[in-house]
Design a protein around this motif. Structure first.
Motif, mmCIF file in Angstrom:
data_model
loop_
_atom_site.group_PDB
_atom_site.id
_atom_site.type_symbol
_atom_site.label_atom_id
_atom_site.label_comp_id
_atom_site.label_asym_id
_atom_site.label_seq_id
_atom_site.Cartn_x
_atom_site.Cartn_y
_atom_site.Cartn_z
ATOM 1 N N GLY A 1 0.811 -1.220 0.000
ATOM 2 C CA GLY A 1 0.000 0.000 0.000
ATOM 3 C C GLY A 1 0.840 1.264 0.000
ATOM 4 O O GLY A 1 0.467 2.268 -0.618
ATOM 5 N N VAL A 2 1.977 1.223 0.684
ATOM 6 C CA VAL A 2 2.864 2.386 0.715
ATOM 7 C C VAL A 2 3.392 2.690 -0.690
ATOM 8 O O VAL A 2 3.447 3.850 -1.108
ATOM 9 N N LEU A 3 3.756 1.650 -1.436
ATOM 10 C CA LEU A 3 4.240 1.853 -2.790
ATOM 11 C C LEU A 3 3.134 2.330 -3.726
ATOM 12 O O LEU A 3 3.318 3.231 -4.545
ATOM 13 N N ARG A 4 1.946 1.724 -3.601
ATOM 14 C CA ARG A 4 0.830 2.102 -4.476
ATOM 15 C C ARG A 4 0.381 3.530 -4.226
ATOM 16 O O ARG A 4 -0.007 4.247 -5.154
ATOM 17 N N ALA A 5 0.442 3.962 -2.979
ATOM 18 C CA ALA A 5 -0.005 5.316 -2.629
ATOM 19 C C ALA A 5 1.035 6.375 -2.973
ATOM 20 O O ALA A 5 0.758 7.565 -2.897
ATOM 21 N N GLY A 6 2.236 5.953 -3.343
ATOM 22 C CA GLY A 6 3.271 6.897 -3.694
ATOM 23 C C GLY A 6 3.963 7.527 -2.508
ATOM 24 O O GLY A 6 4.713 8.496 -2.665
ATOM 25 N N ARG A 7 3.755 6.968 -1.305
ATOM 26 C CA ARG A 7 4.419 7.525 -0.124
ATOM 27 C C ARG A 7 5.888 7.102 -0.059
ATOM 28 O O ARG A 7 6.657 7.663 0.712
#
Length: 364
Positions: A86-92
């Motif tokens: 999720g961190v990668l998908r959200a661009g964080r």
């Protein structure tokens, strides 16, 4: 000779009084060099990363601190394995560094490491392949340097461009592009303009032979191109930080030959174009794409299909860019670029011969 020099003076005054021509000839090369040198960059300056660490031991924290201390990386905190995607998908974060639960034992046990048990896994967002590949290389080198392992760690050395600066790649390429576009475009348009406005006939009935008239129109652009050459070399050296590790005289000599070739190409274009618009399109659009795509300026020639590699051999910029890289960056002597020099000299002789023959045929 007096009449020839008078034509040269007339053409030089005509160019100096034309502000638009001066802006194109002197302004665009500087703008393009600075644009390519600063704005267009494949360097990676900042990568956000998160860390998955089931057991954040002292060794794990030390590795994280090593990464966070590097100016290329920004630490965004610890996350769980379930949160990593999720961190990668959200661009964080651009990357997630996942440490194994038994990281300490894996790094201390060379036998287990040799069997393929990974102490660290790097997960990158590869929607930008350049960021992913370069960033992974940076991270691997830092993590390997920090491991206390009995296994031997390979040493990597980057010759000629250890900091991987994009300017080292683009400056020789933009020199090849600028010179061939500006010289060919200005020469072709200058001669075609005389034919289009009907003043070429007036020049041809003068006591000066036609061949001298043509060269008289080329000399002022050659002198302006020499000024451009000096300007570009100074900007490359003192603004973009490019080295001139090899022979300066060899670099200047190769560049002067390339300028002559570009002027000869402009003369050839003037024999096939009947209007200034046609000359601009041929010298601008039709030359720009082959130089950018097939000269090695952006894409390695070795990676191209065999047919395109053969086609690239007739692109003068390919040989000039290769020679400039050898002289400026690799620091090789001039004898190392003799092949490129003779190829460019042969192309220049052929272009001048064909262009003059076609020009004389048109006069008849």
């Amino acid at each position: 000779m007096g009449g020839f020099l008078s034509f040269v003076k007339k053409e030089m005054l005509h160019i100096l009084r034309d502000r638009r021509t001066m802006l194109i000839v002197l302004g665009i090369p500087v703008m393009q060099l600075l644009l390519f040198g600063f704005a267009i960059s494949v360097e990676i300056n900042n990568i956000d990363f998160a860390v998955v660490a089931p057991h954040p031991t002292a060794a794990v924290r030390q590795q994280v601190e090593r990464l966070a201390a590097n100016p290329y990386f920004t630490f965004r905190g610890y996350v769980t394995q379930a949160e990593a995607d999720g961190v990668l998908r959200a661009g964080r974060a651009d990357a997630v560094v996942a440490f194994a639960g038994d990281y300490d034992r894996l790094t201390a046990d060379a036998e287990r490491a040799a069997l393929g048990e990974k102490a660290v896994q790097l997960v990158f967002d590869a929607s930008n392949p350049n960021t992913a590949s370069v960033g992974a290389g940076y991270m691997q080198s830092i993590l390997l340097a920090g491991q206390q392992s009995g296994a031997a760690t390979p040493e990597t050395r980057l010759l000629y461009n250890p900091q991987m600066k994009s300017a080292y790649n683009f400056v020789p390429g933009i020199m090849g592009l600028i010179f061939i576009l500006i010289c060919a475009m200005m020469t072709s348009v200058s001669i075609v303009r005389e034919k289009e406005t009907g003043t070429m006939e007036v020049l041809l009935v003068s006591p000066v032979r036609p061949i001298r008239i043509i060269f008289a129109k080329m000399i002022p652009y050659f002198l302006l191109s020499c000024f451009n050459l000096v300007t570009i070399l100074l900007l490359a050296r003192f603004v973009l930080g490019m080295p001139v590790a090899g022979s300066v005289a060899g670099l200047v000599g190769m560049s002067l030959l390339y300028l002559l070739l570009a002027l000869a190409l402009g003369l050839f274009i003037s024999t096939v174009a009947d209007t200034q618009v046609t000359a601009m399109l041929v010298s601008g659009m039709l030359l720009m794409l082959p130089v950018i795509m097939l000269s090695g300026m952006v894409f390695p020639i070795e990676n191209m299909p065999g047919v395109l590699q053969w086609v690239s051999c007739v692109i003068p910029a390919r040989w000039y860019i290769d020679a400039v890289r050898k002289l400026m960056i690799e620091g090789l002597p001039f004898r190392a670029v003799l092949r490129e020099f003779f190829i460019l000299a042969g192309m220049t002789a052929v272009l001048i011969g064909v262009a003059l023959k076609k020009f004389n045929d048109k006069l008849e």
